[in-house]
Scaffold this active site. Sequence first.
Site, mmCIF file in Angstrom:
data_model
loop_
_atom_site.group_PDB
_atom_site.id
_atom_site.type_symbol
_atom_site.label_atom_id
_atom_site.label_comp_id
_atom_site.label_asym_id
_atom_site.label_seq_id
_atom_site.Cartn_x
_atom_site.Cartn_y
_atom_site.Cartn_z
ATOM 1 N N TYR A 35 -0.825 -0.010 10.702
ATOM 2 C CA TYR A 35 -1.134 -0.481 9.353
ATOM 3 C C TYR A 35 -0.033 -0.076 8.367
ATOM 4 O O TYR A 35 0.450 -0.899 7.582
ATOM 5 C CB TYR A 35 -2.477 0.075 8.891
ATOM 6 N N SER A 84 0.848 -1.194 0.000
ATOM 7 C CA SER A 84 0.000 0.000 0.000
ATOM 8 C C SER A 84 0.880 1.238 0.000
ATOM 9 O O SER A 84 2.020 1.214 0.482
ATOM 10 C CB SER A 84 -0.885 0.009 1.248
#
Length: 249
Positions: free
Chosen positions: A148, A135
């Site tokens: 995250y 990501s």
Amino acid sequence: MSRIAFITGATSGIGAASARALAGEGWRIIGLGRRKDRLEALADELGEGFLPITGDMRDLEDLQRIVRQLPEEWQGVDLLLNNAGLAPPMDDFQDADLSAQLNAMHTNMDGLVALTRALLPSLIERKGSIINLSSVAGSYPYRGGAVYGATKAFLTQFGLSLRSDLSGTGVRVTSIEPGMVETEFTLVRNGGDHEASDKLYADMDPLTADDIAEAVRWCAMLPANVNINRLEVMPTNQSFAGFSVHRDT
């Protein structure tokens, strides 16, 4: 014999879309996920070329068992798509529920490493490919994304270092790093809050699961002498300037 792709998180979003995209190119798909009903629905759609396996990325021993007990005709895995992952709620870390943070770490890192290691003998033998769904959160910080983002930075670096370890084996390793993709991901992150999910993607034309599945398909279908190391993909209306988002209204 057609090539075999092992896809984690195949029950929805990018995983399911990638299964469809690769099946359309003649690949057979092993789909791993936690929701048995979703896997069975995808099996009904894709037919005998899809092998559904129910499993949890946090159960490291079960992941090893799954690989050991693959049916003989499904053991020659040519591609591992490490797609399964989740994000804890976007609370400041000092206020966050620790168990949710650790759950994301176990899912996004521990299980991925264990499954990759278990499948490497087949991937090396067949000069296959590994595609990791990372990501942009692993490159650009944002408030509420400490754990995250760290798991995705780990995944990107793991892939780059793994490529070094696999030098000379013929195995390709790619990190695909999307920006805002409208899937169930944000809905799950917000505990099923549809309003919060809809607000995040309102009026900005986000990426779709099919967009990223096309990137997966492209990387998987490239000639064996071509390796895409990292592929960062954002919607046109998202930039890396503090994750600034231009909205049409």
